[in-house]
Design a protein around this motif. Sequence first.
Motif, mmCIF file in Angstrom:
data_model
loop_
_atom_site.group_PDB
_atom_site.id
_atom_site.type_symbol
_atom_site.label_atom_id
_atom_site.label_comp_id
_atom_site.label_asym_id
_atom_site.label_seq_id
_atom_site.Cartn_x
_atom_site.Cartn_y
_atom_site.Cartn_z
ATOM 1 N N MET A 102 14.554 67.279 34.097
ATOM 2 C CA MET A 102 13.786 68.099 35.029
ATOM 3 C C MET A 102 14.678 68.627 36.144
ATOM 4 S SD MET A 102 10.811 69.362 35.680
ATOM 5 C CE MET A 102 9.802 70.010 37.004
ATOM 6 N N LEU A 103 15.377 67.741 36.837
ATOM 7 C CA LEU A 103 16.161 68.137 38.003
ATOM 8 C C LEU A 103 17.411 68.915 37.613
ATOM 9 C CD1 LEU A 103 16.362 67.841 41.124
ATOM 10 C CD2 LEU A 103 17.821 65.858 40.710
ATOM 11 N N ASN A 104 18.169 68.400 36.671
ATOM 12 C CA ASN A 104 19.465 68.991 36.335
ATOM 13 C C ASN A 104 19.347 70.249 35.494
ATOM 14 O OD1 ASN A 104 20.178 66.571 37.498
ATOM 15 N ND2 ASN A 104 21.749 66.068 36.009
ATOM 16 N N GLU A 105 18.550 70.172 34.416
ATOM 17 C CA GLU A 105 18.510 71.272 33.464
ATOM 18 C C GLU A 105 17.455 72.317 33.806
ATOM 19 O OE1 GLU A 105 18.552 70.194 29.319
ATOM 20 O OE2 GLU A 105 19.443 68.249 29.756
ATOM 21 N N LEU A 106 16.209 71.881 33.990
ATOM 22 C CA LEU A 106 15.133 72.849 34.165
ATOM 23 C C LEU A 106 15.129 73.469 35.561
ATOM 24 C CD1 LEU A 106 12.221 71.065 32.248
ATOM 25 C CD2 LEU A 106 13.886 72.733 31.409
ATOM 26 N N VAL A 107 15.331 72.648 36.599
ATOM 27 C CA VAL A 107 15.383 73.198 37.959
ATOM 28 C C VAL A 107 16.767 73.765 38.252
ATOM 29 C CG1 VAL A 107 14.998 72.726 40.403
ATOM 30 C CG2 VAL A 107 13.606 71.567 38.689
ATOM 31 N N GLY A 108 17.798 73.196 37.636
ATOM 32 C CA GLY A 108 19.133 73.781 37.742
ATOM 33 C C GLY A 108 20.079 73.134 38.729
ATOM 34 N N TRP A 109 19.763 71.896 39.188
ATOM 35 C CA TRP A 109 20.607 71.243 40.168
ATOM 36 C C TRP A 109 21.755 70.450 39.526
ATOM 37 C CZ3 TRP A 109 20.702 72.761 44.902
ATOM 38 C CH2 TRP A 109 19.548 73.194 45.566
ATOM 39 N N GLY A 110 22.038 70.654 38.258
ATOM 40 C CA GLY A 110 23.050 69.847 37.572
ATOM 41 C C GLY A 110 24.479 70.102 37.996
ATOM 42 N N ALA A 111 24.718 71.168 38.761
ATOM 43 C CA ALA A 111 26.099 71.520 39.124
ATOM 44 C C ALA A 111 26.560 70.908 40.428
ATOM 45 C CB ALA A 111 26.245 73.042 39.195
ATOM 46 N N ILE A 112 25.645 70.289 41.209
ATOM 47 C CA ILE A 112 26.037 69.808 42.532
ATOM 48 C C ILE A 112 26.537 68.365 42.465
ATOM 49 C CG2 ILE A 112 24.434 71.382 43.651
ATOM 50 C CD1 ILE A 112 22.594 68.981 44.178
ATOM 51 N N ALA B 257 28.756 74.921 45.679
ATOM 52 C CA ALA B 257 28.041 73.726 45.225
ATOM 53 C C ALA B 257 28.226 72.569 46.200
ATOM 54 C CB ALA B 257 28.515 73.325 43.822
ATOM 55 N N ALA B 258 29.449 72.413 46.721
ATOM 56 C CA ALA B 258 29.693 71.333 47.680
ATOM 57 C C ALA B 258 28.914 71.562 48.967
ATOM 58 C CB ALA B 258 31.189 71.233 47.979
ATOM 59 N N ASP C 185 33.147 63.787 36.632
ATOM 60 C CA ASP C 185 34.084 64.660 35.919
ATOM 61 C C ASP C 185 34.956 65.417 36.923
ATOM 62 O OD1 ASP C 185 32.361 66.517 37.016
ATOM 63 O OD2 ASP C 185 31.515 67.203 35.120
ATOM 64 N N ASP C 186 35.783 66.313 36.418
ATOM 65 C CA ASP C 186 36.721 67.025 37.293
ATOM 66 C C ASP C 186 36.006 67.919 38.299
ATOM 67 O OD1 ASP C 186 38.876 65.838 36.087
ATOM 68 O OD2 ASP C 186 39.271 67.495 34.702
ATOM 69 N N ILE C 187 34.876 68.495 37.902
ATOM 70 C CA ILE C 187 34.133 69.345 38.825
ATOM 71 C C ILE C 187 33.587 68.518 39.983
ATOM 72 C CG2 ILE C 187 32.050 70.775 39.068
ATOM 73 C CD1 ILE C 187 32.560 71.809 36.253
ATOM 74 N N TRP C 188 33.032 67.340 39.662
ATOM 75 C CA TRP C 188 32.545 66.461 40.725
ATOM 76 C C TRP C 188 33.689 66.050 41.654
ATOM 77 C CZ3 TRP C 188 33.896 61.166 41.342
ATOM 78 C CH2 TRP C 188 33.257 60.532 42.412
#
Length: 510
Positions: free
Chosen positions: A107-117, A292-293, A124-127
Motif C-alpha cells: 500500500m505505502l510503497n507501491e500503490l501510494v508511491g513512497w517506496g523511493a524515500i 527524496a531525502a 541499498d545504494d539509493i538509501w
Amino acid sequence: MLNFDSHALALLFLTLVLVLWRRWKDSRQYPLPPGPKKLPILGNLFDIPRKGFIWLDYIEMCRKYDSDIIHLSALGNSIIILDSVKAASDLLEKRSSLYSSRPKSVMLNELVGWGAIAITRPNDDIWKSQRRILTNAISPTDVKRFHPKQIATTHELLRALAHSDDIIRDLNMWTTVLITDITYGIQGEEAQPFIKTAIEAVETITIATTPGAFAVDQISILKYVPEWFPGAGFKRKAREWNLLRTKMTEDPFRVTKERMAAGTATPSLASIALEKMDLTKDIAQQEELIKAASVTAHIGGTDTIVVTIASFILAMLMNPDIQTRAQLELDRVLAPGDLPTFSLEPDLPYIQQLFGRHQPVVPLCFPHLVTEDDVYSGYLIPKNSIIMPNVWSILHNEEDYPDPYEFNPSRFLDANGRIDPSVKDIGPAFGFGRRTCPGKELAMASLWIRIASILTCYKIEPEIDEHGNLAERKAEWYPGLTMFNHPLPFKCRFIPRSKDIEASLDMKFT
C-alpha cells in the motif's frame, strides 16, 4: 561452448540439492523463538494484536512466553518482536549489516508511491546515498545553523498558544512551518500553500503504516484488483494519496531550485545538498536523491515533534508539581522578561528530561527486515523476518527505570541536579543501528527550545467549567490501531507568567 554429458549434469544437480538440503537442515537445527501456537497456512493471523495499544499486548505476550524475543507468523510473513534493549542492540546495532533493511508495504510503497524515500527504502545504494545527504545537511555539528529558524517559529507558536482553542492543530501548523523552512527555506506566509498538502500527506502515511489497515499488505495480489471492483476502496485511496505525495515531493523542491537560480534562497537542507552536488556526475540523478531525502526529512520531522509537544503539555497539566519545579529551574537561569536561548541548555538539565521516555511517540519502532537467516540466543531468525523492537517496553523496563509508569524527570539526575550518566537515556526512541533517525539532534533542539519557552511564558492550567470551577485534569490517548502514540484532543489554559514576557514577545495577553 562447454558441453556436459548426462552424468555430469546429474552429479551437478545432486550436489546442488545436497547443498540446499544441508543449509535447510542446519537452519532447522535451531527452533524459532517462542510464541503462540501456529495454525496451518494462517499461522498466528488471529493472534496479532488489532485493538489498539498493540505495544502493550506484545509486552504481555513476551511475559507469557518468558522471553524478550518472540515469533509470530501470518500468511507466510515471519514477525519477530524484540522486548529488551539488549536484544534490540545485539541484533539491530551489533549485526546491523543483516538487520538494516525495510519490509515492503504494498500500500505505502507501491500503490501510494513512497517506496523511493529513505524511511521505507531497503538497505541499498539509493538509501545509503539519501542517508549521506541527510547526515551531511543536519549533522550534530551543523544543527546550529538552524537555531534562528527554530527560535523564530517558537516565538510565533507562543503567540498562537495564548489564544488557542485547538492545541494540536496549532502545534501541527507551526511545526510544519518550521520543518518547511528547515527543509526548503520557504518561510512564513510563503509556506502556507505547502502546509495543508504536507499535513494531509503525512496523515495518509500514518494511516498506511498502521499494521493490518490494508489487506493488500498481507495478500499482495489484491493490488491488481481494479478500482471499480467491490471492496477496492483502498485503490481509490491510494490514487488520491499518490497525488498528495507528488505535490508534497515536487512543489517545495521546485521552489528551492528556482530561488537558488535567482540567488534568493535561504539556507535549508535542500539548498545545502544542491550546493554540494558533484558537477562531474549525473545532475538529474543527484537531484532525485536530494528530492527524496528532503521529503524524508519533512515527513520525519512533523508528526513526531507535534505529538511529543502535545504529550509534554498534557504531562504538565497532569503534573503541576513537576511543572512548578521546571519553572523554578528556568527562573534561576533567566532574567525577568528573557526567553530561553540554546546557549542556556547545559544550565537547564531538568528541562532536558521532560520529554521522550514516559510517552514515546512510536512505541513499536518502524520495522526492520533481516536479509539472511540468523541465530540468536539459540533461536533461528528466518531470512526476511519483520523485526519490531518494542520501544515502549524498553523505555518502561523496571530495572532501568524504577516505577516506570511514573512521570519522574528527576530519575535522570544525580544528587547534585546534574544529568546522571548511569541512567539509560531515551536513545531507543530514535531507532536503532543504521536506521537511527539522522535528524535526532535537530529534533531534540526543536523540542527543547519549545518546551523551555512554553514553560517560561505560561503556567498550564485546566479549563474553567460552566460553574466557574477548574475542570477535571484528564489524559486520554488515541486507542485506535496505529503505530503512533498520541493524546486525544484536550483543552487547557495558557496563563501568562509575567508582563515582562508579554513585552518580550510584543503581544497582548487578553
